[in-house]
Design an enzyme around this catalytic site. Structure first.
Site, PDB file in Angstrom:
ATOM      1  N   SER A 145       0.827  -1.204   0.000  1.00 45.66           N
ATOM      2  CA  SER A 145       0.000   0.000   0.000  1.00 45.66           C
ATOM      3  C   SER A 145       0.865   1.259   0.000  1.00 45.66           C
ATOM      4  CB  SER A 145      -0.984  -0.038   1.169  1.00 45.66           C
ATOM      5  OG  SER A 145      -1.962   0.970   1.046  1.00 45.66           O
ATOM      6  N   ASP A 297      -2.605   6.339  -3.337  1.00 45.33           N
ATOM      7  CA  ASP A 297      -1.372   5.693  -2.883  1.00 45.33           C
ATOM      8  C   ASP A 297      -0.942   4.643  -3.899  1.00 45.33           C
ATOM      9  OD1 ASP A 297      -3.475   4.002  -2.347  1.00 45.33           O
ATOM     10  OD2 ASP A 297      -2.645   3.261  -0.468  1.00 45.33           O
ATOM     11  N   ASP A 299      -1.161   1.432  -4.332  1.00 49.88           N
ATOM     12  CA  ASP A 299      -2.094   0.429  -4.866  1.00 49.88           C
ATOM     13  C   ASP A 299      -3.485   1.004  -5.087  1.00 49.88           C
ATOM     14  OD1 ASP A 299      -2.679   0.556  -2.073  1.00 49.88           O
ATOM     15  OD2 ASP A 299      -3.602  -1.432  -2.161  1.00 49.88           O
ATOM     16  N   ASP A 301      -5.794   2.184  -3.144  1.00 49.08           N
ATOM     17  CA  ASP A 301      -6.935   1.899  -2.275  1.00 49.08           C
ATOM     18  C   ASP A 301      -7.231   3.078  -1.338  1.00 49.08           C
ATOM     19  OD1 ASP A 301      -4.847   1.640  -0.426  1.00 49.08           O
ATOM     20  OD2 ASP A 301      -5.652  -0.199   0.485  1.00 49.08           O
ATOM     21  N   ARG A 302      -6.404   4.128  -1.390  1.00 45.18           N
ATOM     22  CA  ARG A 302      -6.644   5.336  -0.587  1.00 45.18           C
ATOM     23  C   ARG A 302      -6.782   6.550  -1.503  1.00 45.18           C
ATOM     24  NH1 ARG A 302      -3.408   5.319   5.129  1.00 45.18           N
ATOM     25  NH2 ARG A 302      -3.621   3.115   5.617  1.00 45.18           N
TER      26      ARG A 302
END
Length: 538
Positions: A145, A297, A299, A301-302
């Site tokens: 991440s 970020d 990957d 996911d944020r």
């Protein structure tokens, strides 16, 4: 706060990529050493090869354990695998493929040898399993991440498409450590040639029109900036622009495993956290160039949301705005669909939920708790204070069961396009109506024994009756939404609350706190929170 926080990384801050990859293959973990064991946190196993915490044997053993786990669960369908842009992600993916092929698992990799964001992999698993096949698919995401460039990460997503629960991850980690201790004898390997391909990018991008009002965004002509922060979403943003003919600029399309273009985070480390003002400093320099500017970020996911009038939004603020907007603009959602939040997210969400007349579903930290509700539509939105969220499609059916930073970034554009107001302006309106809370997370030093005691603490052990001058009206050790243990405690009054949880990686515990009486009152809440917790665990 490090004195260089928010400044561009220097040569001395950068990793030696060759040394990192060499260590991945050369260093062999000793699982009798705690720091060298396979350990699954809320987002998989993470560590650096330089510390013998993320090395070839870890991935060989963990992949073999996943194969054995899925066999035990009767999972016989394809396994989707994708990776982000961290330097260790590519060798770890190759290692995993050798084991998966050696065990005759049907594997699907990206058709264009592209990076795969976490939400795109979750989307692929769910799409396959909705299509009426006789078998079920699952997946692996190779990513740490937003962690620093020296780290690697390895995460398993079962057929529900979201993060594996603790029962699965505990079994996988324990089995992996057994395999390493037994000198890898259980590992079966083969050349990773017999793999199939899948177009993760097109499948995800083409489906966005079923969850985001892309027509409204296009018609508005708003200027959108998207910064992947050198992560897996880089080619997705270009594809979104082209597919929907948006006025969108990929602010920084560069990928560099050293992340030399990043500004340092609060502690002086390179960390691709789109919710951090320090890490997003170079992005913030462009805030006046766009009507909405976003970051993701590594990957994806944020999400980080930047507006011209306010700069980088606090993640809690955007979650509240997103919830108010979505539940007012999604007629196809179930009328009884709840609002999901982790119990360390802002109470502003509680007040918005009350205003909307919606049930609030409050769960422990970890996106895995939202998975069942997102699948059946009983929870239409799930969000975490750490800038991670997802929600359901226009028709109320599941989109992803993992966090989706691309989706939330696009939602910010939809909000501007439809309402004519930035998300930060809409938050100011909420604050004027409900009050403006002050929120902060701090760390407190704790011994391993104290951390263990905090993780097992019962709310009934809190004997204090007041917090910062107000009567304590509740002390929880289990989440009200699903009754699951929160591995800590949450204490609240009419105007403020704090939650304390032990860190999984450092000798500290985390204090999350919020006050609707302002920053000075928040400071008093934090001081008294530490005293209350220390008294309970000493």
């Amino acid at each position: 706060m490090n004195e260089r926080a928010g400044t561009l990384a220097q040569k001395s801050d950068l990793i030696d990529v060759e040394a990192l990859i060499r260590a991945y293959y050369d260093l062999k973990p000793d699982v009798s050493v705690t720091a060298q064991r396979v350990v699954f946190g809320t987002s998989g196993h993470r560590g650096s090869s330089l510390n013998t915490a993320f090395n070839e044997n870890h991935i060989l053993a963990t992949t073999q354990a996943i194969v054995e786990y899925r066999t035990g669960q009767g999972i016989t369908g394809p396994l989707f695998i994708g990776a982000d842009t961290h330097a260790l992600s590519k060798p770890a993916t190759t290692t995993a493929l050798e084991v998966l092929v050696g065990n005759n698992v049907r594997v699907l990799v990206d058709e264009f040898d592209d990076y795969v964001p976490t939400p795109a992999l979750s989307h692929a698993i769910l799409a396959y399993n909705r299509a009426g096949h006789d078998d079920q698919a699952d997946g692996i995401v190779v990513t740490p991440s937003h962690n620093p460039p020296m780290d690697g990460g390895f995460k398993y997503n079962p057929p529900h498409g979201g993060p594996a629960d603790s029962d699965a991850t505990s079994w996988i980690a324990n089995r992996a450590n057994e395999i390493i201790a037994d000198e890898m004898r259980a590992v079966r390997m083969a050349e990773p040639s017999a793999v199939e391909t899948y177009d993760f990018r097109s499948a995800y991008v083409d489906d966005l029109e079923n969850i985001i009002d892309m027509k409204a965004i296009k018609a508005s002509g708003i200027r959108i900036g998207a910064d992947p922060l050198g992560g897996a979403s880089v080619n997705y943003w270009a594809a979104i622009r082209d597919r929907y003919d948006l006025n969108l600029t990929v602010v920084n399309p560069h990928v560099d495993p050293t992340w030399a273009f990043m500004t340092l985070d609060w502690d002086g480390k390179i960390r691709m956290d789109p919710s951090s003002p320090s890490a997003m400093a170079s992005v913030l320099a462009h805030k006046d160039d766009f009507d909405i500017l976003t970051g993701n970020d590594a990957d994806a996911d944020r999400h980080g949301i930047v507006t011209p009038d306010a700069g980088l939004m606090n993640p809690n603020h955007f979650l509240a705005v997103a919830i108010e907007y979505l539940y007012s603009h999604r007629d196809g959602w179930r009328t009884d669909a709840a609002i999901g939040k982790t119990l360390v997210s802002s109470t502003m969400i509680d007040r918005v939920a009350g205003f909307l007349g919606r049930e609030l579903w409050e769960v422990p930290v970890g996106f895995k708790w939202f998975v069942p509700g997102l699948i059946d539509g009983s929870v239409a939105f799930g969000g975490e204070e750490s800038a991670g969220a997802s929600f359901v499609r226009f028709d109320g059916t599941v989109w992803t069961t993992d966090k989706d930073g691309i989706l939330l970034a696009l939602l910010a554009s939809e909000i501007v396009a439809v309402t004519g107001k930035s998300p930060s302006v809409r938050y100011a309106e909420l604050a004027e109506h409900f009050g403006a809370p002050a929120y902060e997370r701090i760390d407190a030093v704790a011994t391993p024994a104290q951390k263990s005691a905090l993780g097992k603490l019962d709310g009934a052990a809190i004997t204090a009756t007041e917090l910062a001058g107000d009567k304590i009206i509740g002390a929880l050790s289990h989440a009200p939404g699903n009754g699951a243990a929160i591995s800590g405690v949450k204490v609240f009054t009419e105007y403020a609350w704090f939650a304390a949880r032990p860190s999984g990686t450092e000798d500290v515990y985390k204090i999350y706190a919020e006050s609707f009486k302002g920053k000075e009152h928040l400071k008093q809440v934090q001081i008294e929170a530490k005293a209350i917790v220390d008294a309970a665990i000493s």
